[in-house]
Design an enzyme around this catalytic site. Structure first.
Site, PDB file in Angstrom:
ATOM      1  N   SER A  26      73.916  -0.237   6.815  1.00 50.04           N
ATOM      2  CA  SER A  26      72.949   0.120   5.775  1.00 50.04           C
ATOM      3  C   SER A  26      72.338  -1.096   5.097  1.00 50.04           C
ATOM      4  O   SER A  26      71.547  -0.958   4.163  1.00 50.04           O
ATOM      5  CB  SER A  26      73.624   0.997   4.718  1.00 50.04           C
ATOM      6  OG  SER A  26      74.729   0.322   4.127  1.00 50.04           O
ATOM      7  N   ASN A 113      83.768   3.238  -2.143  1.00 49.45           N
ATOM      8  CA  ASN A 113      83.369   4.555  -2.648  1.00 49.45           C
ATOM      9  C   ASN A 113      83.005   4.511  -4.127  1.00 49.45           C
ATOM     10  O   ASN A 113      81.986   5.069  -4.550  1.00 49.45           O
ATOM     11  CB  ASN A 113      84.489   5.574  -2.428  1.00 49.45           C
ATOM     12  CG  ASN A 113      84.782   5.819  -0.969  1.00 49.45           C
ATOM     13  OD1 ASN A 113      84.159   5.233  -0.092  1.00 49.45           O
ATOM     14  ND2 ASN A 113      85.751   6.687  -0.697  1.00 49.45           N
ATOM     15  N   THR A 158      39.405  27.391 -17.001  1.00 45.91           N
ATOM     16  CA  THR A 158      40.577  28.061 -16.464  1.00 45.91           C
ATOM     17  C   THR A 158      40.178  28.573 -15.089  1.00 45.91           C
ATOM     18  O   THR A 158      39.015  28.930 -14.874  1.00 45.91           O
ATOM     19  CB  THR A 158      41.041  29.238 -17.347  1.00 45.91           C
ATOM     20  OG1 THR A 158      40.026  30.243 -17.359  1.00 45.91           O
ATOM     21  CG2 THR A 158      41.326  28.785 -18.779  1.00 45.91           C
ATOM     22  N   HIS A 159      41.118  28.582 -14.166  1.00 43.94           N
ATOM     23  CA  HIS A 159      40.816  28.968 -12.786  1.00 43.94           C
ATOM     24  C   HIS A 159      39.703  28.095 -12.203  1.00 43.94           C
ATOM     25  O   HIS A 159      38.966  28.523 -11.314  1.00 43.94           O
ATOM     26  CB  HIS A 159      40.418  30.453 -12.696  1.00 43.94           C
ATOM     27  CG  HIS A 159      41.413  31.390 -13.280  1.00 43.94           C
ATOM     28  ND1 HIS A 159      42.500  31.870 -12.570  1.00 43.94           N
ATOM     29  CD2 HIS A 159      41.514  31.932 -14.524  1.00 43.94           C
ATOM     30  CE1 HIS A 159      43.213  32.660 -13.348  1.00 43.94           C
ATOM     31  NE2 HIS A 159      42.646  32.707 -14.530  1.00 43.94           N
ATOM     32  N   SER A 280      32.987   3.518   2.558  1.00 36.20           N
ATOM     33  CA  SER A 280      33.155   4.133   3.875  1.00 36.20           C
ATOM     34  C   SER A 280      32.852   3.110   4.956  1.00 36.20           C
ATOM     35  O   SER A 280      31.936   2.290   4.812  1.00 36.20           O
ATOM     36  CB  SER A 280      32.204   5.330   4.015  1.00 36.20           C
ATOM     37  OG  SER A 280      32.086   5.735   5.367  1.00 36.20           O
ATOM     38  N   LYS A 286      28.639   5.459   0.224  1.00 39.13           N
ATOM     39  CA  LYS A 286      29.810   6.120  -0.357  1.00 39.13           C
ATOM     40  C   LYS A 286      30.574   5.248  -1.351  1.00 39.13           C
ATOM     41  O   LYS A 286      30.756   4.052  -1.141  1.00 39.13           O
ATOM     42  CB  LYS A 286      30.778   6.552   0.762  1.00 39.13           C
ATOM     43  CG  LYS A 286      30.263   7.621   1.685  1.00 39.13           C
ATOM     44  CD  LYS A 286      29.909   8.906   0.946  1.00 39.13           C
ATOM     45  CE  LYS A 286      31.117   9.628   0.388  1.00 39.13           C
ATOM     46  NZ  LYS A 286      32.028  10.133   1.427  1.00 39.13           N
ATOM     47  N   GLU A 293      42.772  10.106  -5.079  1.00 38.48           N
ATOM     48  CA  GLU A 293      43.240  10.966  -3.991  1.00 38.48           C
ATOM     49  C   GLU A 293      44.639  10.579  -3.536  1.00 38.48           C
ATOM     50  O   GLU A 293      45.482  11.446  -3.256  1.00 38.48           O
ATOM     51  CB  GLU A 293      42.254  10.891  -2.828  1.00 38.48           C
ATOM     52  CG  GLU A 293      40.924  11.555  -3.138  1.00 38.48           C
ATOM     53  CD  GLU A 293      39.885  11.315  -2.065  1.00 38.48           C
ATOM     54  OE1 GLU A 293      38.919  12.094  -2.004  1.00 38.48           O
ATOM     55  OE2 GLU A 293      40.013  10.347  -1.285  1.00 38.48           O
TER      56      GLU A 293
END
Length: 459
Positions: A26, A113, A158-159, A280, A286, A293
């Site tokens: 490890s 341990n 909302t929504h 882009s 762009k 994101e």
């Protein structure tokens, strides 16, 4: 690994198969626990001295050797061998190579341990403090931007549909309050995680008369373990850290989603700074919200780390099992992810430019004021359900004849039951009227900002 083989080689007559050694090794990921391992080992030396298992000179020599190993680990000058299994064996090997038989006394009364779980707790507590500072910085930036825009009106949704007018400051502080709860959760986690497992040994402590509470105090931890079996098998602190981190990453993702939405050309309510946008490779025009994101997406990665550890632990019998070695990579991945995401989203929020005029123009949608109209009827004694029905009917009738609330005559407002109702179709008046604590009014935004700053100051 000693000259004669692994730390545990005495019982064995053959070395591990290369593929078995590769599976169990490890060091490639747990080397970052090196400073914590040195710190825990130095505290253990104090326990050995207090138990009469080392002389003062021996303890001083071991402590000095450990300090030297810690410095060399930090400098990156220690060369790991192919046979080195993990960071714990590296530290012990380095001490033993410096001190000979005296170095071999270091591991008395402890096991990997109880050592590894203590190392991980120490590392996470230190790391958690840095994450805490980064979240606090984000909250501070959100508060600062909210103060700038305490009276900047915008549509609340909302929504993802237009709902009621709010202020941009109010919306930004919604994210700040969410992040403040993350700070509370990390603080509560740290209180529970500050527990030393040193002295628990492999599973049943030892017969050497060491004091786990004193060792915990040397480490600056709040307490020692209460049960040695639980101490070596407990990964609650890992699972809880990942759960809290996942909630925090979700909040960051939602903030990023708002930035991506607001900077969409179809709304054009804001513009990300070029430093937090990308172009882009094909389309020259762009300016993509890649920072937002990616922050939005990283929450899935952190959640997956939480799920991985939860799946690892479920059904595992109490006690130490090598399965628990698999707890570290998800933790390290989550920490690395948050340490990248937090500065990026903080910078994006600090530099995003809001189009105040565009936000105000968006408040021209008359549907935003429907609730205010219904509540105006309620103030006149109309039951709310009746007021809701009347307002909905009015909007339906207006839509059917291409009419608008703005074009209604004084007589029509009188007939509706709200004389002078046209005055309610104003975003500034609307947000000012929502002045109760926690609401979108400028006064409430200032009070919320003050409360968040006081919260940060008390930490």
């Amino acid at each position: 690994m000693s000259e004669d083989g692994p730390l545990w080689a005495g019982r064995f007559s053959t070395p591990p198969a290369p593929e078995a050694h590769a599976l169990g090794r490890s060091l490639h990921f747990d080397e970052r626990l090196g400073p914590a391992d040195v710190r825990a080992s130095r505290a253990h030396v104090g326990a050995l001295l207090a138990a009469g298992l080392l002389t003062a000179d021996e303890a001083a020599a071991l402590d000095a050797a450990l300090a030297e190993v810690g410095e060399e680990l930090a400098a990156g000058t220690i060369v790991f061998g192919v046979a080195d299994e993990d960071i714990h064996s590296v530290v012990e090997r380095e001490v033993t190579e410096r001190l000979g038989d005296l170095g071999s006394k270091l591991h008395a009364g402890r096991s990997r341990n109880d050592l590894v779980v203590t190392d991980l707790r120490l590392w996470l507590l230190e790391t958690g403090a840095r994450i805490d500072a980064s979240i606090s910085a984000l909250v501070s930036v959100l508060v600062e931007r909210a103060r700038e825009h305490e009276a900047t009106v915008m549509p609340g949704t909302t929504h993802a549909r237009l709902a009621q007018p709010v202020t941009l400051g109010h919306h930004l502080l919604a994210h700040a309050w969410a992040c403040s709860r993350d700070l509370e959760r990390f603080a509560q986690w740290a209180e529970r995680a500050s527990t030393s497992a040193l002295g628990a040994g492999a599973t049943a402590t030892s017969t050497l008369g060491m004091d786990p509470a004193a060792t915990a105090e040397r480490l600056g931890m709040r307490r020692a373990f209460a049960n040695s079996i639980d101490a070596v098998s407990d990964r609650d602190f890992v699972q809880e850290f990942l759960a809290v981190a996942s909630i925090s990453a979700t909040h960051l993702s939602r903030l990023a989603a708002d930035l991506a939405r607001w900077t969409d050309e179809s709304l054009a309510w804001a513009e990300l700074d070029e430093a937090y946008s990308t172009g882009s490779s094909m389309m020259p025009q762009k300016r993509n919200p890649d920072t937002a994101e990616l922050v939005r997406a990283k929450a899935a990665r952190v959640a997956a780390d939480f799920v991985a550890v939860t799946a690892l632990l479920q059904g595992l019998p109490v006690g130490y099992h090598r399965d628990l070695q698999e707890d570290k990579e998800p933790v390290f991945d989550t920490v690395d992810t948050l340490n990248i995401v937090l500065p990026a989203i903080t910078g994006a929020v600090a530099t995003v430019r809001f189009d105040v005029a565009a936000l105000r123009d968006a408040c021209a949608a008359e549907g935003l004021y429907a609730t205010d109209l219904a509540e105006a009827l309620v103030k006149g004694g109309v039951p709310f359900r009746e007021a809701h029905r009347r307002t909905g009917t009015l909007l339906k009738e207006l839509a059917g004849r291409d009419g608008t609330l703005t074009s209604m005559t004084d007589e029509e407002w009188e007939a509706f039951g709200v004389p002078g109702g046209r005055a309610l179709l104003d975003p500034d008046a609307s947000v000012a009227a929502h002045a109760i604590p926690g609401g979108p009014s400028p006064q409430s935004v200032r009070a919320q900002a003050d409360a968040l700053e006081a919260f940060l100051a008390q930490r």
